[in-house]
Write an enzyme that holds these catalytic residues in place. Structure first.
Site, PDB file in Angstrom:
ATOM      1  N   CYS A  82       2.059  19.969 -17.218  1.00 54.53           N
ATOM      2  CA  CYS A  82       2.593  19.037 -18.206  1.00 54.53           C
ATOM      3  C   CYS A  82       3.413  19.785 -19.249  1.00 54.53           C
ATOM      4  CB  CYS A  82       1.398  18.323 -18.867  1.00 54.53           C
ATOM      5  SG  CYS A  82       1.855  17.161 -20.152  1.00 54.53           S
TER       6      CYS A  82
ATOM      7  N   THR B 117       0.445  -2.835   8.713  1.00 53.22           N
ATOM      8  CA  THR B 117      -0.749  -2.139   8.228  1.00 53.22           C
ATOM      9  C   THR B 117      -1.845  -2.227   9.285  1.00 53.22           C
ATOM     10  OG1 THR B 117      -2.396  -1.961   6.448  1.00 53.22           O
ATOM     11  CG2 THR B 117      -1.637  -4.188   6.982  1.00 53.22           C
ATOM     12  N   SER B 118      -2.595  -1.120   9.400  1.00 51.75           N
ATOM     13  CA  SER B 118      -3.708  -1.088  10.365  1.00 51.75           C
ATOM     14  C   SER B 118      -4.898  -1.869   9.819  1.00 51.75           C
ATOM     15  CB  SER B 118      -4.112   0.370  10.629  1.00 51.75           C
ATOM     16  OG  SER B 118      -4.442   0.988   9.374  1.00 51.75           O
TER      17      SER B 118
ATOM     18  N   GLN C 198       0.852  -1.187   0.000  1.00 51.77           N
ATOM     19  CA  GLN C 198       0.000   0.000   0.000  1.00 51.77           C
ATOM     20  C   GLN C 198       0.889   1.240   0.000  1.00 51.77           C
ATOM     21  OE1 GLN C 198      -3.517  -0.540   2.937  1.00 51.77           O
ATOM     22  NE2 GLN C 198      -1.897  -1.896   3.663  1.00 51.77           N
ATOM     23  N   ASN C 199       2.168   1.051   0.220  1.00 53.42           N
ATOM     24  CA  ASN C 199       3.084   2.172   0.373  1.00 53.42           C
ATOM     25  C   ASN C 199       3.420   2.790  -0.976  1.00 53.42           C
ATOM     26  OD1 ASN C 199       3.038   1.421   3.018  1.00 53.42           O
ATOM     27  ND2 ASN C 199       5.029   0.391   2.986  1.00 53.42           N
ATOM     28  N   VAL C 200       3.721   4.066  -0.925  1.00 52.74           N
ATOM     29  CA  VAL C 200       3.998   4.813  -2.160  1.00 52.74           C
ATOM     30  C   VAL C 200       5.434   5.360  -2.137  1.00 52.74           C
ATOM     31  CG1 VAL C 200       1.563   5.418  -2.486  1.00 52.74           C
ATOM     32  CG2 VAL C 200       3.006   6.924  -1.099  1.00 52.74           C
ATOM     33  N   ASP C 201       6.261   4.799  -1.220  1.00 52.68           N
ATOM     34  CA  ASP C 201       7.605   5.364  -0.989  1.00 52.68           C
ATOM     35  C   ASP C 201       8.714   4.684  -1.794  1.00 52.68           C
ATOM     36  OD1 ASP C 201       7.518   3.743   2.285  1.00 52.68           O
ATOM     37  OD2 ASP C 201       8.125   2.914   0.341  1.00 52.68           O
TER      38      ASP C 201
ATOM     39  N   HIS D  56      -1.331   1.532  -4.442  1.00 47.21           N
ATOM     40  CA  HIS D  56      -1.753   2.939  -4.285  1.00 47.21           C
ATOM     41  C   HIS D  56      -0.855   3.918  -5.017  1.00 47.21           C
ATOM     42  CE1 HIS D  56      -3.783   1.579  -0.287  1.00 47.21           C
ATOM     43  NE2 HIS D  56      -4.491   1.241  -1.352  1.00 47.21           N
TER      44      HIS D  56
ATOM     45  N   GLU E 164       1.225  -3.603  17.210  1.00 49.81           N
ATOM     46  CA  GLU E 164       0.060  -3.829  18.091  1.00 49.81           C
ATOM     47  C   GLU E 164      -1.006  -4.608  17.328  1.00 49.81           C
ATOM     48  OE1 GLU E 164      -0.727   0.265  18.780  1.00 49.81           O
ATOM     49  OE2 GLU E 164      -1.793   0.530  16.879  1.00 49.81           O
TER      50      GLU E 164
HETATM   51  C1  BV8 Z   1     -12.015   2.385  -3.490  1.00 44.92           C
HETATM   52  C2  BV8 Z   1      -2.739   7.073  -1.115  1.00 44.92           C
HETATM   53  C3  BV8 Z   1     -13.703   1.830  -5.027  1.00 44.92           C
HETATM   54  C4  BV8 Z   1      -2.766   8.328  -0.394  1.00 44.92           C
HETATM   55  C5  BV8 Z   1      -4.195   5.648   0.082  1.00 44.92           C
HETATM   56  C6  BV8 Z   1     -16.138   2.317   4.698  1.00 44.92           C
HETATM   57  C7  BV8 Z   1     -15.746   0.997   4.941  1.00 44.92           C
HETATM   58  C8  BV8 Z   1     -14.836   0.355   4.130  1.00 44.92           C
HETATM   59  C9  BV8 Z   1     -14.276   1.026   3.042  1.00 44.92           C
HETATM   60  C10 BV8 Z   1     -14.652   2.328   2.812  1.00 44.92           C
HETATM   61  C11 BV8 Z   1     -15.558   2.981   3.622  1.00 44.92           C
HETATM   62  N1  BV8 Z   1     -15.707   4.243   3.158  1.00 44.92           N
HETATM   63  C12 BV8 Z   1     -14.926   4.409   2.068  1.00 44.92           C
HETATM   64  C13 BV8 Z   1     -14.287   3.258   1.845  1.00 44.92           C
HETATM   65  C14 BV8 Z   1     -13.346   2.973   0.775  1.00 44.92           C
HETATM   66  C15 BV8 Z   1     -12.002   3.610   1.096  1.00 44.92           C
HETATM   67  C16 BV8 Z   1     -11.505   3.172   2.456  1.00 44.92           C
HETATM   68  O1  BV8 Z   1     -11.011   2.073   2.612  1.00 44.92           O
HETATM   69  N2  BV8 Z   1     -11.620   4.064   3.464  1.00 44.92           N
HETATM   70  C17 BV8 Z   1     -11.141   3.720   4.786  1.00 44.92           C
HETATM   71  C18 BV8 Z   1     -10.456   4.947   5.407  1.00 44.92           C
HETATM   72  C19 BV8 Z   1     -12.344   3.243   5.607  1.00 44.92           C
HETATM   73  N3  BV8 Z   1     -11.113   3.083   0.088  1.00 44.92           N
HETATM   74  C20 BV8 Z   1     -10.977   3.718  -1.067  1.00 44.92           C
HETATM   75  O2  BV8 Z   1     -11.509   4.794  -1.328  1.00 44.92           O
HETATM   76  C21 BV8 Z   1     -10.154   3.001  -2.115  1.00 44.92           C
HETATM   77  N4  BV8 Z   1     -10.840   2.984  -3.358  1.00 44.92           N
HETATM   78  O3  BV8 Z   1     -12.632   1.934  -2.555  1.00 44.92           O
HETATM   79  O4  BV8 Z   1     -12.426   2.356  -4.797  1.00 44.92           O
HETATM   80  C22 BV8 Z   1     -14.541   3.033  -5.300  1.00 44.92           C
HETATM   81  C23 BV8 Z   1     -14.303   3.715  -6.479  1.00 44.92           C
HETATM   82  C24 BV8 Z   1     -15.085   4.815  -6.748  1.00 44.92           C
HETATM   83  C25 BV8 Z   1     -16.064   5.270  -5.849  1.00 44.92           C
HETATM   84  C26 BV8 Z   1     -16.239   4.573  -4.632  1.00 44.92           C
HETATM   85  C27 BV8 Z   1     -15.470   3.455  -4.337  1.00 44.92           C
HETATM   86  C28 BV8 Z   1      -8.833   3.711  -2.329  1.00 44.92           C
HETATM   87  C29 BV8 Z   1      -7.970   3.506  -1.108  1.00 44.92           C
HETATM   88  C30 BV8 Z   1      -6.596   4.077  -1.407  1.00 44.92           C
HETATM   89  C31 BV8 Z   1      -6.472   5.387  -0.682  1.00 44.92           C
HETATM   90  N5  BV8 Z   1      -5.116   5.863  -0.816  1.00 44.92           N
HETATM   91  N6  BV8 Z   1      -2.958   6.062  -0.134  1.00 44.92           N
HETATM   92  C32 BV8 Z   1      -1.386   8.602   0.092  1.00 44.92           C
HETATM   93  O5  BV8 Z   1      -0.630   7.657   0.424  1.00 44.92           O
HETATM   94  O6  BV8 Z   1      -1.099   9.793   0.167  1.00 44.92           O
HETATM   95  S1  BV8 Z   1      -4.515   4.772   1.474  1.00 44.92           S
HETATM   96  C33 BV8 Z   1      -3.396   5.177   2.707  1.00 44.92           C
HETATM   97  O7  BV8 Z   1      -3.745   4.346   3.820  1.00 44.92           O
HETATM   98  C34 BV8 Z   1      -1.949   4.819   2.422  1.00 44.92           C
HETATM   99  O8  BV8 Z   1      -1.731   4.291   1.143  1.00 44.92           O
HETATM  100  C35 BV8 Z   1      -1.640   3.730   3.422  1.00 44.92           C
HETATM  101  O9  BV8 Z   1      -0.782   2.807   2.953  1.00 44.92           O
HETATM  102  C36 BV8 Z   1      -2.993   3.171   3.608  1.00 44.92           C
HETATM  103  C37 BV8 Z   1      -3.225   2.231   4.725  1.00 44.92           C
HETATM  104  O10 BV8 Z   1      -2.626   2.727   5.859  1.00 44.92           O
HETATM  105  P1  BV8 Z   1      -1.480   1.799   6.490  1.00 44.92           P
HETATM  106  O11 BV8 Z   1      -0.459   1.549   5.446  1.00 44.92           O
HETATM  107  O12 BV8 Z   1      -2.110   0.631   7.156  1.00 44.92           O
HETATM  108  O13 BV8 Z   1      -0.851   2.791   7.538  1.00 44.92           O
HETATM  109  P2  BV8 Z   1      -1.444   3.146   8.978  1.00 44.92           P
HETATM  110  O14 BV8 Z   1      -0.744   4.376   9.446  1.00 44.92           O
HETATM  111  O15 BV8 Z   1      -2.940   3.122   8.931  1.00 44.92           O
HETATM  112  O16 BV8 Z   1      -0.989   1.913   9.897  1.00 44.92           O
HETATM  113  C38 BV8 Z   1       0.391   1.721  10.166  1.00 44.92           C
HETATM  114  C39 BV8 Z   1       0.483   0.403  10.903  1.00 44.92           C
HETATM  115  O17 BV8 Z   1       1.855   0.097  11.077  1.00 44.92           O
HETATM  116  C40 BV8 Z   1      -0.135   0.451  12.283  1.00 44.92           C
HETATM  117  O18 BV8 Z   1      -0.914  -0.734  12.472  1.00 44.92           O
HETATM  118  C41 BV8 Z   1       1.074   0.446  13.226  1.00 44.92           C
HETATM  119  O19 BV8 Z   1       0.804  -0.266  14.432  1.00 44.92           O
HETATM  120  C42 BV8 Z   1       2.082  -0.302  12.416  1.00 44.92           C
HETATM  121  N7  BV8 Z   1       3.483   0.021  12.691  1.00 44.92           N
HETATM  122  C43 BV8 Z   1       4.021   1.245  12.956  1.00 44.92           C
HETATM  123  N8  BV8 Z   1       5.365   1.111  13.116  1.00 44.92           N
HETATM  124  C44 BV8 Z   1       5.651  -0.196  12.935  1.00 44.92           C
HETATM  125  C45 BV8 Z   1       4.459  -0.906  12.673  1.00 44.92           C
HETATM  126  N9  BV8 Z   1       4.430  -2.230  12.462  1.00 44.92           N
HETATM  127  C46 BV8 Z   1       5.603  -2.895  12.511  1.00 44.92           C
HETATM  128  N10 BV8 Z   1       6.796  -2.293  12.766  1.00 44.92           N
HETATM  129  C47 BV8 Z   1       6.851  -0.953  12.982  1.00 44.92           C
HETATM  130  N11 BV8 Z   1       8.048  -0.382  13.232  1.00 44.92           N
HETATM  131 ZN    ZN Z   2      -0.274  16.456 -20.610  1.00 48.46          ZN
END
Ligand code: BV8
Ligand code: ZN
Length: 248
Positions: free
Chosen positions: A152, A193-194, A106-109, A124, A220
């Site tokens: 562009c 991932t969360s 899911q990472n973009v890095d 993503h 966690e």
């Molecule tokens: C779509 C780009 C169809 C941005 C991102 C209600 C219920 C279910 C779904 C939905 C809903 N309402 C809306 C939706 C759909 C929505 C969604 O899921 N929303 C969520 C918030 C509920 N999804 C979408 O919109 C997707 N598209 O559904 O298309 C559609 C089409 C048209 C019309 C309608 C529907 C698109 C999703 C993509 C969004 N873009 N990224 C950017 O990066 O700038 S998502 C964004 O969150 C990032 O990409 C990131 O990767 C992703 C997930 O987050 P995590 O990677 O899990 O990061 P997070 O901080 O949350 O967690 C970190 C974890 O690491 C923690 O657990 C922590 O404990 C742990 N950690 C920390 N340090 C460590 C560690 N673990 C181990 N070691 C460590 N050292």
């Molecule tokens: Zn163009």
């Protein structure tokens, strides 16, 4: 000597991974945390300074492209001083030891590719690429500084980050191949991932549905932990190398 619970869990995870013909990995922002890349939802995370709907949706970009580009240019600038950590390298090593392997992120890095991973599905998008809102050209711009609101050079239209925003579809081909790799895997390793964002988080259910084992590595418990056969609680930068070393 009393075995630490984590040691026992690592042994169980290593046993599943050793038996596996096909391994898939799903990573989130946590795998890059020890590289200094802020996660989204942890304390000090990216969403603390910004609201998702203000910087990571098409509506936000239409409303204020300058604000959205400030959010993404800041993250691109941060990436210049960031390197893969031991967790990324361990996943690249795991790929070398497994005949059928797929890394879904899911990472973009771009840190998995920097660490040597080869079969990568970027669900993503990626911070190094821009996409033209006019002619759709996608260009890899590395981490060079971009204009505050870049346009562009071919058609003059506004450029956007080549990132999947909320309410946008994931890139068709990439989603399908990621879903297939997870459905076919014997073991899915879920790291940092969360498990909140869909459809990415749904891949964990997919692995279970098709009879795969799920190993989770996270600081966690998460929304996915109840689905996991093994939960490795701790830092991925520490636990992944220990897991790979146990594969012998
Ligand atoms: C779509 C780009 C169809 C941005 C991102 C209600 C219920 C279910 C779904 C939905 C809903 N309402 C809306 C939706 C759909 C929505 C969604 O899921 N929303 C969520 C918030 C509920 N999804 C979408 O919109 C997707 N598209 O559904 O298309 C559609 C089409 C048209 C019309 C309608 C529907 C698109 C999703 C993509 C969004 N873009 N990224 C950017 O990066 O700038 S998502 C964004 O969150 C990032 O990409 C990131 O990767 C992703 C997930 O987050 P995590 O990677 O899990 O990061 P997070 O901080 O949350 O967690 C970190 C974890 O690491 C923690 O657990 C922590 O404990 C742990 N950690 C920390 N340090 C460590 C560690 N673990 C181990 N070691 C460590 N050292
Ligand atoms: Zn163009």
């Amino acid at each position: 000597m009393v075995k630490l619970a984590i040691e026992t869990e690592l042994d169980r995870a290593a046993a599943f991974a050793r038996e596996a013909e096909r391994i898939a990995v799903l990573t989130g922002a946590g795998v890059s945390a020890e590289s200094g890349v802020p996660t989204f939802r942890d304390a000090g995370g990216l969403w603390e300074g910004y609201a998702i709907e203000d910087v990571a949706t098409p509506a936000a970009f239409a409303r204020d492209p300058r604000l959205v580009w400030r959010f993404y240019n800041l993250r691109r600038d941060n990436l210049r001083s960031v390197r893969p950590n031991a967790g990324h390298f361990a996943l690249a090593e795991l790929e070398n030891r497994c005949a059928h392997f797929a890394l879904v992120t899911q990472n973009v890095d771009g840190l998995h590719r920097q660490a040597g991973s080869r079969t990568i599905h970027e669900l993503h998008g990626n911070l190094t690429r821009t996409r033209c809102t006019g002619c759709e050209r996608i260009e890899d711009r590395g981490l060079e500084p971009l204009d505050d609101v870049p346009h562009c050079t071919h058609c003059g239209a506004l450029l956007r980050p080549d990132i999947v925003w909320f309410n946008e579809m994931l890139p068709a081909g990439i989603w399908e191949s990621a879903e297939t790799a997870v459905a076919e895997c014997d073991v899915l390793l879920v790291v940092g991932t969360s498990a909140i964002v869909h459809p990415a988080a749904g891949l964990i259910h997919t692995a279970k549905q098709f009879g795969g084992r799920v190993i989770e590595c996270n600081l966690e418990p998460t929304a996915a932990s109840s689905l996991a056969d093994v939960v490795l609680l701790g830092k991925s930068g520490e636990l992944l190398p220990r897991l790979v070393n146990k594969l012998g």
